[in-house]
Design a protein around this motif. Structure first.
Motif, short mmCIF file in Angstrom:
data_model
loop_
_atom_site.label_atom_id
_atom_site.label_comp_id
_atom_site.label_asym_id
_atom_site.label_seq_id
_atom_site.Cartn_x
_atom_site.Cartn_y
_atom_site.Cartn_z
N ALA A 159 40.91 32.55 44.19
CA ALA A 159 41.41 33.31 45.33
C ALA A 159 42.33 34.44 44.88
CB ALA A 159 42.15 32.39 46.30
N HIS A 160 43.10 34.21 43.83
CA HIS A 160 44.05 35.23 43.37
C HIS A 160 43.34 36.40 42.70
CE1 HIS A 160 47.73 37.05 42.02
NE2 HIS A 160 47.31 37.01 40.76
N SER A 161 42.26 36.14 41.98
CA SER A 161 41.54 37.22 41.32
C SER A 161 40.96 38.20 42.33
CB SER A 161 40.43 36.65 40.43
OG SER A 161 39.48 35.94 41.20
N VAL A 162 40.49 37.67 43.46
CA VAL A 162 39.98 38.54 44.51
C VAL A 162 41.12 39.10 45.35
CG1 VAL A 162 38.39 38.68 46.47
CG2 VAL A 162 37.87 37.17 44.56
N GLY A 163 42.11 38.24 45.61
CA GLY A 163 43.23 38.68 46.43
C GLY A 163 44.01 39.81 45.81
N ALA A 164 44.06 39.86 44.46
CA ALA A 164 44.79 40.95 43.79
C ALA A 164 44.18 42.30 44.14
CB ALA A 164 44.76 40.72 42.28
N LEU A 165 42.85 42.36 44.26
CA LEU A 165 42.20 43.62 44.66
C LEU A 165 42.55 43.98 46.09
CD1 LEU A 165 38.65 43.20 43.06
CD2 LEU A 165 40.42 44.82 42.38
N PHE A 166 42.54 42.99 46.98
CA PHE A 166 42.84 43.25 48.38
C PHE A 166 44.30 43.67 48.58
CE2 PHE A 166 38.73 41.93 49.32
CZ PHE A 166 38.49 41.97 50.69
N THR A 167 45.22 43.02 47.86
CA THR A 167 46.63 43.38 48.01
C THR A 167 46.93 44.76 47.45
OG1 THR A 167 47.14 42.24 45.94
CG2 THR A 167 47.44 41.00 47.97
N PHE A 168 46.02 45.29 46.63
CA PHE A 168 46.20 46.66 46.14
C PHE A 168 45.53 47.67 47.06
CE2 PHE A 168 44.89 50.35 43.66
CZ PHE A 168 46.08 50.72 43.05
#
Length: 272
Positions: A107-116
């Motif tokens: 979830a964090h690997s994908v979430g990092a893109l979304f939070t950017f």
């Protein structure tokens, strides 16, 4: 009737030169614009009532039609061009294309893109929304039946809602593409930052104006991403109770700031 000769035309010009010279005006100032708006305000109100009566039918005497928030939202939605909707959708589609969808993705690997990307898209959309927000436009907006600051907060809410819809659509996409994808941690990761940045931008907009809102929200977004990239890497990230509490607190704080900004919009004087 005979045509006037040159002597008659010259005589007419001489007679009119003095009175016409008094009609010449200088450059229009902001005070002239404000005075004209005050003079035209009763006519605007009358025309508005006539248009409302023609569109919705005659109403009972003595019961003027009250403006509603829904009508304001509809009018502000129509102010965005097709190019804006197409451009924002294009950015979101590109984001979906680059998302990792292999088995075992976290979830964090994908979430990092979304939070950017999502907060960046939010700030860019805010800049687009207020590209014509100058002193003269604020004067024009004061003749509307809505508080002028409410117009700005509604535009902000429209942009925030659009990015939330993109985030939810991306969450559904990941759920479909990846088996057993941890959708709740993923949604909390991007939503916590997006709502917090949105709340900061909206409240700063009502507090100090557009430039301050962009500066505060942008600085917080950069700081948040820099901190997470430095302290929490993809390899050692663990979704524990403390992370959950922090994300819930960020969501609540963002919503509270948005509510405070909305309430403040009814009594806020617009700032540059």
């Amino acid at each position: 009737m005979s045509m006037p000769n040159d002597n008659e035309l010259q005589l007419l010009e001489d007679e009119l030169r003095q009175p016409l010279s008094k009609l010449l005006t200088g450059t229009v100032t902001s005070q002239d614009t404000a005075r004209l708006l005050r003079i035209l305000q009763p006519e605007f109100e009358q025309l508005k009532q006539i248009c409302e009566d023609e569109r919705y039918g005659q109403r009972a005497a003595g019961t003027p039609r009250r403006p509603t928030l829904l009508r304001l939202i509809r009018s502000q939605l129509s102010s965005y061009s097709k190019a804006y909707w197409i451009a924002s959708l294009f950015v979101f589609v590109m984001l979906l294309i680059v998302l990792p969808t292999h088995d075992g993705v976290t979830a964090h690997s994908v979430g990092a893109l979304f939070t950017f990307v999502l907060p960046a898209l939010l700030l860019a959309s805010l800049a687009y929304s207020f590209r014509s927000w100058n002193k003269e436009m604020r004067m024009i907006e004061t003749i509307t039946p809505y508080p002028p600051a409410l117009l700005l907060i509604v535009r902000t809410m429209i942009v925030i809602s659009l990015n939330l819809l993109y985030g939810i659509a991306g969450s559904i996409y990941m759920t479909v593409q990846v088996a057993s994808f941890p959708v709740l941690p993923f949604m909390l990761e991007w939503m916590s930052l997006l709502l917090l940045v949105s709340g900061i931008a909206a409240y700063a907009l009502m507090w100090k104006g557009f430039k301050t809102a962009i500066a505060f929200a942008g600085a917080f977004w950069i700081s948040w991403n820099g901190f997470t990239q430095r302290i929490i890497t993809i390899d050692n990230f663990a979704y524990d109770q403390n992370t959950f509490i922090l994300q819930i607190a960020s969501v609540v704080a963002g919503l509270l700031l948005l509510a405070m900004a909305y309430k403040r919009s009814y009594g806020t004087k617009l700032l540059p």
